[in-house]
Design a protein around this motif. Sequence first.
Motif, mmCIF file in Angstrom:
data_model
loop_
_atom_site.group_PDB
_atom_site.id
_atom_site.type_symbol
_atom_site.label_atom_id
_atom_site.label_comp_id
_atom_site.label_asym_id
_atom_site.label_seq_id
_atom_site.Cartn_x
_atom_site.Cartn_y
_atom_site.Cartn_z
ATOM 1 N N LEU A 87 0.829 -1.207 0.000
ATOM 2 C CA LEU A 87 0.000 0.000 0.000
ATOM 3 C C LEU A 87 0.863 1.257 0.000
ATOM 4 O O LEU A 87 0.488 2.272 -0.594
ATOM 5 C CB LEU A 87 -0.937 0.009 1.207
ATOM 6 N N ALA A 88 2.022 1.186 0.664
ATOM 7 C CA ALA A 88 2.934 2.327 0.713
ATOM 8 C C ALA A 88 3.633 2.527 -0.629
ATOM 9 O O ALA A 88 4.143 3.612 -0.913
ATOM 10 C CB ALA A 88 3.969 2.134 1.818
ATOM 11 N N PHE A 101 1.420 6.382 8.414
ATOM 12 C CA PHE A 101 0.429 5.307 8.421
ATOM 13 C C PHE A 101 -0.916 5.820 7.892
ATOM 14 O O PHE A 101 -1.523 5.201 7.020
ATOM 15 C CB PHE A 101 0.279 4.754 9.840
ATOM 16 N N LEU A 102 -1.361 6.975 8.377
ATOM 17 C CA LEU A 102 -2.628 7.543 7.917
ATOM 18 C C LEU A 102 -2.540 7.935 6.446
ATOM 19 O O LEU A 102 -3.500 7.751 5.696
ATOM 20 C CB LEU A 102 -3.021 8.743 8.778
ATOM 21 N N ALA A 103 -1.380 8.447 6.025
ATOM 22 C CA ALA A 103 -1.198 8.808 4.616
ATOM 23 C C ALA A 103 -1.259 7.567 3.724
ATOM 24 O O ALA A 103 -1.841 7.610 2.630
ATOM 25 C CB ALA A 103 0.125 9.532 4.428
ATOM 26 N N ILE A 104 -0.672 6.476 4.177
ATOM 27 C CA ILE A 104 -0.719 5.212 3.417
ATOM 28 C C ILE A 104 -2.166 4.753 3.267
ATOM 29 O O ILE A 104 -2.612 4.392 2.177
ATOM 30 C CB ILE A 104 0.143 4.123 4.094
ATOM 31 N N LEU A 105 -2.907 4.775 4.366
ATOM 32 C CA LEU A 105 -4.306 4.347 4.329
ATOM 33 C C LEU A 105 -5.142 5.268 3.450
ATOM 34 O O LEU A 105 -5.946 4.800 2.632
ATOM 35 C CB LEU A 105 -4.893 4.310 5.741
ATOM 36 N N ALA A 110 -8.071 6.349 -1.511
ATOM 37 C CA ALA A 110 -8.295 7.279 -2.615
ATOM 38 C C ALA A 110 -8.055 6.599 -3.964
ATOM 39 O O ALA A 110 -8.725 6.919 -4.944
ATOM 40 C CB ALA A 110 -7.402 8.500 -2.459
ATOM 41 N N ARG A 111 -7.096 5.662 -4.007
ATOM 42 C CA ARG A 111 -6.810 4.922 -5.234
ATOM 43 C C ARG A 111 -7.781 3.757 -5.438
ATOM 44 O O ARG A 111 -7.723 3.075 -6.449
ATOM 45 C CB ARG A 111 -5.390 4.362 -5.213
ATOM 46 N N GLY A 112 -8.597 3.499 -4.436
ATOM 47 C CA GLY A 112 -9.508 2.370 -4.530
ATOM 48 C C GLY A 112 -8.855 1.056 -4.181
ATOM 49 O O GLY A 112 -9.311 0.001 -4.574
#
Length: 114
Positions: A87-88, A101-105, A110-112
């Motif tokens: 995901l990162a 972590f929040l940015a990764i999520l 956002a990318r689905g």
Amino acid sequence: MTPDIPAQEIRTLLRRLGVAENYAGFPYAVCAVQLSIADPGRLRLITKQIYPDVARQYCTTSQRVERNIRTLSAAAWENNRPLLAQLAGRSLDRRPSNSRFLAILAGACARGGA
């Protein structure tokens, strides 16, 4: 919060990372990710713009929000490190900070990718 990314999608992603809903920080993280998606700039000032808003919504303190999201990040790191790295979009040498972590999520949702 944004209606574009339903809370259920974020909860599903957290569960895929091996984080159970019984963690106190689970709803905090869902809310924080929604806030981050609505305004990505908030991630630069997480302690001043995300933690207080989440804390107000759940009648708790910013410190508890921070600690419980950190616990969730650690659980995801321990339970499904490969998916977290995927995901990162890169390998991770250590557990990501709360803002990362929040940015990764948020990015994954956002990318689905949830």
